[in-house]
Design an enzyme around this catalytic site. Structure first.
Site, PDB file in Angstrom:
ATOM      1  N   GLU A   1      -2.481 -24.974 -22.431  1.00  0.00           N
ATOM      2  CA  GLU A   1      -2.985 -25.599 -21.190  1.00  0.00           C
ATOM      3  C   GLU A   1      -3.381 -27.040 -21.466  1.00  0.00           C
ATOM      4  O   GLU A   1      -3.994 -27.340 -22.502  1.00  0.00           O
ATOM      5  CB  GLU A   1      -4.241 -24.885 -20.653  1.00  0.00           C
ATOM      6  CG  GLU A   1      -4.014 -23.511 -20.109  1.00  0.00           C
ATOM      7  CD  GLU A   1      -5.307 -22.827 -19.664  1.00  0.00           C
ATOM      8  OE1 GLU A   1      -6.276 -23.516 -19.274  1.00  0.00           O
ATOM      9  OE2 GLU A   1      -5.335 -21.580 -19.731  1.00  0.00           O
TER      10      GLU A   1
ATOM     11  N   TRP B   1      -1.419 -27.106 -16.969  1.00  0.00           N
ATOM     12  CA  TRP B   1      -2.314 -26.377 -16.078  1.00  0.00           C
ATOM     13  C   TRP B   1      -2.481 -27.248 -14.852  1.00  0.00           C
ATOM     14  O   TRP B   1      -3.031 -28.325 -14.967  1.00  0.00           O
ATOM     15  CB  TRP B   1      -3.684 -26.106 -16.733  1.00  0.00           C
ATOM     16  CG  TRP B   1      -4.511 -25.255 -15.814  1.00  0.00           C
ATOM     17  CD1 TRP B   1      -5.376 -25.661 -14.856  1.00  0.00           C
ATOM     18  CD2 TRP B   1      -4.502 -23.819 -15.761  1.00  0.00           C
ATOM     19  NE1 TRP B   1      -5.896 -24.584 -14.182  1.00  0.00           N
ATOM     20  CE2 TRP B   1      -5.381 -23.451 -14.721  1.00  0.00           C
ATOM     21  CE3 TRP B   1      -3.825 -22.817 -16.473  1.00  0.00           C
ATOM     22  CZ2 TRP B   1      -5.606 -22.111 -14.382  1.00  0.00           C
ATOM     23  CZ3 TRP B   1      -4.064 -21.500 -16.135  1.00  0.00           C
ATOM     24  CH2 TRP B   1      -4.948 -21.164 -15.093  1.00  0.00           C
TER      25      TRP B   1
ATOM     26  N   ARG C   1       3.811 -19.471 -18.134  1.00  0.00           N
ATOM     27  CA  ARG C   1       2.707 -18.707 -18.722  1.00  0.00           C
ATOM     28  C   ARG C   1       1.867 -18.120 -17.585  1.00  0.00           C
ATOM     29  O   ARG C   1       1.366 -18.852 -16.746  1.00  0.00           O
ATOM     30  CB  ARG C   1       1.845 -19.612 -19.612  1.00  0.00           C
ATOM     31  CG  ARG C   1       0.652 -18.890 -20.185  1.00  0.00           C
ATOM     32  CD  ARG C   1      -0.173 -19.707 -21.183  1.00  0.00           C
ATOM     33  NE  ARG C   1      -1.328 -18.921 -21.562  1.00  0.00           N
ATOM     34  CZ  ARG C   1      -2.593 -19.292 -21.382  1.00  0.00           C
ATOM     35  NH1 ARG C   1      -2.883 -20.491 -20.894  1.00  0.00           N
ATOM     36  NH2 ARG C   1      -3.581 -18.490 -21.709  1.00  0.00           N
TER      37      ARG C   1
ATOM     38  N   GLN D   1      -6.887 -16.217 -10.730  1.00  0.00           N
ATOM     39  CA  GLN D   1      -6.957 -17.520 -10.085  1.00  0.00           C
ATOM     40  C   GLN D   1      -5.906 -17.720  -8.985  1.00  0.00           C
ATOM     41  O   GLN D   1      -6.037 -18.620  -8.182  1.00  0.00           O
ATOM     42  CB  GLN D   1      -6.851 -18.619 -11.141  1.00  0.00           C
ATOM     43  CG  GLN D   1      -8.036 -18.586 -12.099  1.00  0.00           C
ATOM     44  CD  GLN D   1      -7.973 -19.655 -13.160  1.00  0.00           C
ATOM     45  OE1 GLN D   1      -7.377 -19.449 -14.215  1.00  0.00           O
ATOM     46  NE2 GLN D   1      -8.559 -20.799 -12.897  1.00  0.00           N
TER      47      GLN D   1
ATOM     48  N   PHE E   1      -6.137 -28.774  -9.688  1.00  0.00           N
ATOM     49  CA  PHE E   1      -5.338 -29.042 -10.886  1.00  0.00           C
ATOM     50  C   PHE E   1      -3.837 -28.925 -10.625  1.00  0.00           C
ATOM     51  O   PHE E   1      -3.035 -29.073 -11.540  1.00  0.00           O
ATOM     52  CB  PHE E   1      -5.690 -28.028 -11.982  1.00  0.00           C
ATOM     53  CG  PHE E   1      -6.890 -28.387 -12.822  1.00  0.00           C
ATOM     54  CD1 PHE E   1      -6.761 -29.205 -13.943  1.00  0.00           C
ATOM     55  CD2 PHE E   1      -8.154 -27.911 -12.514  1.00  0.00           C
ATOM     56  CE1 PHE E   1      -7.852 -29.533 -14.730  1.00  0.00           C
ATOM     57  CE2 PHE E   1      -9.254 -28.232 -13.294  1.00  0.00           C
ATOM     58  CZ  PHE E   1      -9.105 -29.041 -14.406  1.00  0.00           C
TER      59      PHE E   1
ATOM     60  N   GLU F   1     -10.658 -22.113  -9.140  1.00  0.00           N
ATOM     61  CA  GLU F   1     -11.119 -22.595 -10.449  1.00  0.00           C
ATOM     62  C   GLU F   1     -12.490 -22.015 -10.801  1.00  0.00           C
ATOM     63  O   GLU F   1     -13.496 -22.716 -10.946  1.00  0.00           O
ATOM     64  CB  GLU F   1     -11.099 -24.117 -10.502  1.00  0.00           C
ATOM     65  CG  GLU F   1      -9.703 -24.691 -10.767  1.00  0.00           C
ATOM     66  CD  GLU F   1      -9.093 -24.240 -12.100  1.00  0.00           C
ATOM     67  OE1 GLU F   1      -9.841 -23.904 -13.025  1.00  0.00           O
ATOM     68  OE2 GLU F   1      -7.849 -24.194 -12.195  1.00  0.00           O
ATOM     69  N   TRP F   2     -12.521 -20.704 -10.927  1.00  0.00           N
ATOM     70  CA  TRP F   2     -13.715 -19.967 -11.361  1.00  0.00           C
ATOM     71  C   TRP F   2     -14.964 -20.406 -10.587  1.00  0.00           C
ATOM     72  O   TRP F   2     -14.909 -20.450  -9.369  1.00  0.00           O
ATOM     73  CB  TRP F   2     -13.882 -20.106 -12.884  1.00  0.00           C
ATOM     74  CG  TRP F   2     -12.615 -19.778 -13.660  1.00  0.00           C
ATOM     75  CD1 TRP F   2     -11.865 -20.639 -14.395  1.00  0.00           C
ATOM     76  CD2 TRP F   2     -11.949 -18.507 -13.760  1.00  0.00           C
ATOM     77  NE1 TRP F   2     -10.783 -19.981 -14.953  1.00  0.00           N
ATOM     78  CE2 TRP F   2     -10.806 -18.672 -14.594  1.00  0.00           C
ATOM     79  CE3 TRP F   2     -12.194 -17.229 -13.250  1.00  0.00           C
ATOM     80  CZ2 TRP F   2      -9.936 -17.628 -14.908  1.00  0.00           C
ATOM     81  CZ3 TRP F   2     -11.318 -16.179 -13.566  1.00  0.00           C
ATOM     82  CH2 TRP F   2     -10.217 -16.386 -14.381  1.00  0.00           C
TER      83      TRP F   2
ATOM     84  N   ASN G   1      -7.200 -14.921 -23.702  1.00  0.00           N
ATOM     85  CA  ASN G   1      -7.379 -16.336 -23.397  1.00  0.00           C
ATOM     86  C   ASN G   1      -8.835 -16.741 -23.625  1.00  0.00           C
ATOM     87  O   ASN G   1      -9.755 -16.143 -23.052  1.00  0.00           O
ATOM     88  CB  ASN G   1      -7.030 -16.593 -21.920  1.00  0.00           C
ATOM     89  CG  ASN G   1      -7.121 -18.071 -21.563  1.00  0.00           C
ATOM     90  OD1 ASN G   1      -6.319 -18.880 -22.034  1.00  0.00           O
ATOM     91  ND2 ASN G   1      -8.106 -18.450 -20.759  1.00  0.00           N
TER      92      ASN G   1
HETATM   93  C1  FCB Z   1      -9.423 -23.239 -18.739  1.00  0.00           C
HETATM   94  C2  FCB Z   1      -9.027 -21.859 -18.242  1.00  0.00           C
HETATM   95  C3  FCB Z   1      -8.094 -21.885 -17.059  1.00  0.00           C
HETATM   96  C4  FCB Z   1      -8.370 -23.008 -16.096  1.00  0.00           C
HETATM   97  C5  FCB Z   1      -8.630 -24.317 -16.797  1.00  0.00           C
HETATM   98  C6  FCB Z   1      -8.934 -25.453 -15.872  1.00  0.00           C
HETATM   99  O1  FCB Z   1     -10.593 -23.158 -19.467  1.00  0.00           O
HETATM  100  O2  FCB Z   1      -8.358 -21.160 -19.257  1.00  0.00           O
HETATM  101  O3  FCB Z   1      -8.126 -20.614 -16.473  1.00  0.00           O
HETATM  102  O4  FCB Z   1      -9.311 -22.671 -15.159  1.00  0.00           O
HETATM  103  O5  FCB Z   1      -9.671 -24.152 -17.716  1.00  0.00           O
END
Ligand code: FCB
Length: 538
Positions: A430, A477, A118, A61, A493, A484-485, A208
């Site tokens: 997170e 987080w 982290r 990320q 965030f 964000e994926w 994770n």
């Molecule tokens: C979680 C993921 C993290 C991030 C947050 C918003 O599910 O672990 O990588 O993207 O969401």
């Protein structure tokens, strides 16, 4: 009423599925909260001495530099380049370019005054060809430098071995998490990390959110390798009713083997601790009906306990066995011994609370644009989830249509985990806030809502701790706006903003708030330190 039939702990990525609908258009947020206590002014001194406050990130990320200095391709590197997989065609090719800005980022982390940072290790940066190839020395140097630079600034590295980015070659070679062969590959990766970094790392997380990865990659098909089957989606490959279970099984065994290796060969001399991190939403019954109450419990079992029961008790939750029967993989007796008690702590990534509705004994028709199919199936525990009751949303909306601000959920979740796992040490690995995307931000840097969010969630966490929960740390987080994926860069965030053109980092007001919150005033120290226990955990 809109019912989202994902019994998922994972609403983030549902944005992708739901973004044609705006749930806020038809329902309202009641405002306020039943518990005024949530508005209490939370202070650092409400937490015990030795409690770790930190910020969290993950390699894919933020790092970028996808093919630099010997790094191999990850599955995400490949997935994001396929049309339609990510909002706006965004990719992590550059991300925040942390690979080249890491010193500046460490200074930023340091300026917050956190105790711990982290972050995760990119598997293909260390082992571009999995266990069949060489260790990439440049990758080792990169993380060594991060760790050393954290330590000289008094910041503890809290390291996640695997956070999403799998070497693509492992998918190509044997099907990634669907094959038991991956277990040894993961152990090799973990061992490489323990050998190279373990002399300085005291906190390890193996994997994770195995629960979210299993669901998104193998049930909904929205994470690589993009497997699913109807009614969950139309992918070219996959079986949404069974593959998530297989993927989770391999992740759990990979975790257990790595943990055993750590405990036998590294922990005695390195003296660290090892745990696992789960994506953990809270679920409340939609109505007072017994069936919905049971559905809320099942939702917790099929999401949170699916990932946590095995490393604590050595087997899957009985609630899952009851509904999934032989579809749920079985651990052999040796495997049960291996996985049982394989964590020193558990990590919770907590972002929200949803209502749960029974689909086992009640009708659970799924209609409306916010409805995702599947709540009437065994893999979902015959539970559908929704954000709405009697025309009101469960909490204030965030940047993700079915993630709502429900601070009491933190206390409820931590209570549940405390009770189910006999008060095993917990880290909140997170917790974070992204503002609604459509909201007119007069000034993107003045993020009062993020500050309010963290205050309320910390106050809720403090209540859970006053009720006896053994919580050891809290990580926000995230440090800075990141990739964000499947949502790309549209969702923010960060405590710090990142300009997408210049990549300049600028702290938001929440960063300033966190710094002030963490600053130990001499008086609060004197008043509280003596009475507060200090952990002997490590
Ligand atoms: C979680 C993921 C993290 C991030 C947050 C918003 O599910 O672990 O990588 O993207 O969401």
């Amino acid at each position: 009423m809109k019912i989202t039939t994902i019994l998922s702990s994972s609403c983030f990525w549902l944005f992708v599925l739901l973004n044609s609908a705006n749930p806020c258009a038809t329902v309202f947020y009641k405002g306020g909260n039943e518990k005024t206590e949530e508005l209490e002014d939370v202070k650092r001194s409400h937490f015990p001495g030795g409690f770790l406050f930190g910020v969290a990130t993950s390699s894919y990320q933020i790092e970028g530099a996808i093919l630099e200095d010997g790094k191999g391709l990850s599955d995400w590197d490949v997935f994001v380049h396929k049309n339609g997989n990510v909002e706006n065609g965004d990719t992590g090719d550059i991300a925040t370019d942390h690979y080249h800005h890491y010193m500046e980022d460490i200074e930023m982390i340091h300026s917050l005054g956190v105790d711990a940072y982290r972050f995760s290790i990119s598997w293909p940066r260390i082992l571009p060809n999995g266990k069949l190839g060489d260790v990439n020395a440049a990758g080792i140097m990169f993380y060594n430098s991060i760790i050393d630079n954290l330590l000289v600034r008094g910041i503890r590295p809290f390291v996640t071995i695997h956070h999403g980015d799998l070497p693509q070659v492992l998918h190509d070679r044997y099907g990634g998490w669907l094959s038991p062969l991956i277990q040894d590959d993961f152990v090799h990766f973990a061992e490489t990390c323990f050998k190279n970094f373990g002399d300085r790392v005291r906190y390890w997380v193996t994997i994770n959110e195995a629960n979210l990865v299993s669901e998104f990659a193998y049930e909904m098909g929205i994470f690589p390798p993009g497997h699913c089957s109807p009614p969950f989606g139309n992918c070219s490959k996959g079986n949404s009713d069974t593959e998530p279970l297989t993927a989770m099984h391999n992740m759990l065994l990979a975790h257990a083997k790595a943990s055993k290796l750590y405990r036998e060969q590294f922990q005695p001399k390195q003296g660290g601790v090892i745990g696992i991190v789960v994506n953990a939403f809270m679920y409340e019954p939609l109505t007072d009906d017994e069936r919905d109450k049971e559905a809320a419990n099942r939702a917790l079992a099929f999401n949170v306990a699916w990932n946590l029961d095995p490393p604590v008790f050595g087997d899957y939750p009985p609630e899952m066995r009851r509904y999934l029967r032989n579809e749920l993989p079985k651990f052999t007796s040796e495997e049960r011994l291996l996985i049982r008690d394989s964590i020193d702590f558990l990590g919770l990534n907590h972002y929200g609370t949803l209502y749960a509705k029974d689909c086992a004994r009640s009708s659970c028709a799924c209609s409306g644009s916010a409805c995702v199919a599947g709540g009437d199936r065994a893999i979902r525990g015959f539970v559908s989830t929704t954000e709405e009751r009697d025309g009101f949303l469960i909490g204030e909306p965030t940047g993700l249509p079915i993630c709502y601000v429900v601070p009491r959920g933190m206390e409820e979740l931590v209570d549940y985990v405390k009770n189910r796992y006999h008060n095993k040490p917990i880290f909140i690995t997170e917790n974070g806030y992204s503002p609604p995307q459509q909201e007119d931000q007069l000034d993107d840097l003045l993020d009062d809502k993020r500050i309010e969010y963290h205050k309320a969630y910390l106050a809720s966490l403090a209540r859970a701790m006053r009720n006896g929960a053994d919580v050891r740390g809290y990580f926000i987080w995230t440090l800075m706006d990141d990739f964000e994926w499947t949502l790309g860069y549209g969702v923010k965030f960060g405590l710090c903003s990142v300009d997408r053109t210049t990549l300049n980092r600028t702290p938001r007001s929440s960063a300033e708030w966190y710094r002030n919150f963490l600053r130990k005033s001499p008086s609060s120290n004197n008043n509280n330190t003596e009475r507060r226990p200090t952990f002997s955990f490590i």
